[in-house]
Design an enzyme around this catalytic site. Structure first.
Site, PDB file in Angstrom:
ATOM      1  N   CYS A   1      -4.307   9.599  -3.795  1.00 50.79           N
ATOM      2  CA  CYS A   1      -5.632   8.977  -3.923  1.00 50.79           C
ATOM      3  C   CYS A   1      -6.730  10.001  -3.620  1.00 50.79           C
ATOM      4  O   CYS A   1      -7.796   9.979  -4.248  1.00 50.79           O
ATOM      5  CB  CYS A   1      -5.735   7.762  -3.006  1.00 50.79           C
TER       6      CYS A   1
ATOM      7  N   CYS B   1      -4.275   8.741   0.963  1.00 49.86           N
ATOM      8  CA  CYS B   1      -3.100   9.612   0.848  1.00 49.86           C
ATOM      9  C   CYS B   1      -3.405  10.774  -0.103  1.00 49.86           C
ATOM     10  O   CYS B   1      -4.449  10.802  -0.757  1.00 49.86           O
ATOM     11  CB  CYS B   1      -1.911   8.795   0.326  1.00 49.86           C
TER      12      CYS B   1
ATOM     13  N   SER C   1      -7.198   5.510   5.383  1.00 54.23           N
ATOM     14  CA  SER C   1      -7.368   6.921   5.034  1.00 54.23           C
ATOM     15  C   SER C   1      -6.558   7.269   3.776  1.00 54.23           C
ATOM     16  O   SER C   1      -5.373   6.961   3.685  1.00 54.23           O
ATOM     17  CB  SER C   1      -6.891   7.765   6.226  1.00 54.23           C
TER      18      SER C   1
ATOM     19  N   GLU D   1      -6.625   2.449  -3.803  1.00 48.29           N
ATOM     20  CA  GLU D   1      -7.707   3.233  -4.409  1.00 48.29           C
ATOM     21  C   GLU D   1      -7.453   3.431  -5.905  1.00 48.29           C
ATOM     22  O   GLU D   1      -8.380   3.372  -6.716  1.00 48.29           O
ATOM     23  CB  GLU D   1      -7.804   4.603  -3.725  1.00 48.29           C
TER      24      GLU D   1
ATOM     25  N   HIS E   1      -1.598   2.531  -5.544  1.00 48.50           N
ATOM     26  CA  HIS E   1      -2.187   2.382  -4.219  1.00 48.50           C
ATOM     27  C   HIS E   1      -3.522   1.650  -4.395  1.00 48.50           C
ATOM     28  O   HIS E   1      -4.020   1.524  -5.532  1.00 48.50           O
ATOM     29  CB  HIS E   1      -2.407   3.766  -3.601  1.00 48.50           C
TER      30      HIS E   1
END
Lengths: 145, 145
Positions: free
Chosen positions: A82, A79, A77, A52, A50
């Site tokens: 992350c 998950c 936002s 991040e 992802h």
């Protein structure tokens, strides 16, 4: 626009240009970007990169103290995965582009003492709204649905 | 010894032989190992490749339904990041080698409906006890301390 959120958006757009999912992130320590990244599910066939996670990976191995003085910027936002990485490393602050197209584990992060700033940035919202409309299959895969 | 936990231990020992942190994991679906992995902090200079993350990455992109029918085996109680990945993908069951040398986010996982089986396996306990005694610096880095 904050220059670090702009850098995260630039990452997201780079990911989109590569045929990927448009989510980007940067890890910032004392005004310097330590690592930047974007979702690489498509590009690398990855289940864990992802935006991040990619930014954390590109920041490399850092001393605990550095994470504890850092801010993570992300266009969306975070998950559960992350968010877990944020908790693991004790990153005290996360600046979030938007949480309208996807609400991550913000409640859990706040319960663990993480300071969240949600911008509801129109550019971030539009990127994800357009992407989800175009590739719902890919988006659902990315969030385990 | 369950053959899947044995495979996770084999991964941990491979990691140790490589000069790394001895934590291993396998993702199992319908009796077949989809992905196996071990902590690669040292080997790849990685901040995100814990054993569980490495196993998920090696399993590749899987449909949501596959994760929801899978079991994750890991030699050590899963940290917040790895627990977050388990929540993200809705993995319903995790078999944990031990949680005496490190207690991860087991309470959070249970609160999210994940079935945890903790073996308190002596081999797993000894691997981590020995490693933490020899390389406390590396171990602390791995858990953000």
């Amino acid at each position: 626009m904050d220059r670090f959120m702009q850098a995260a958006i630039d990452e997201a757009q780079q990911g989109l240009a590569e045929g990927g999912i448009p989510i980007g992130s940067v890890l910032v320590h004392n005004g310097t970007i330590l690592g930047r990244g974007h979702n690489r599910r498509v590009q690398k066939g990855s289940a864990i990169l992802h935006g991040e996670m990619d930014a954390l990976e590109h920041a490399g191995r850092q001393p605990a103290q550095v994470y504890r003085e850092s801010v993570l910027y992300t266009t969306l936002s975070p998950c559960p995965m992350c968010s877990g990485a944020i908790v693991l490393y004790g990153i005290p602050k996360v600046v979030i582009g938007e949480n309208l197209t996807f609400m991550g584990e913000e409640e859990w992060l706040r319960s663990r003492g993480v300071n969240l700033e949600v911008l509801e940035d129109q550019h971030c919202i539009r990127m994800m709204t357009d992407f989800i409309a175009e590739r719902p299959d890919l988006w659902n895969e990315d969030i385990g649905i």
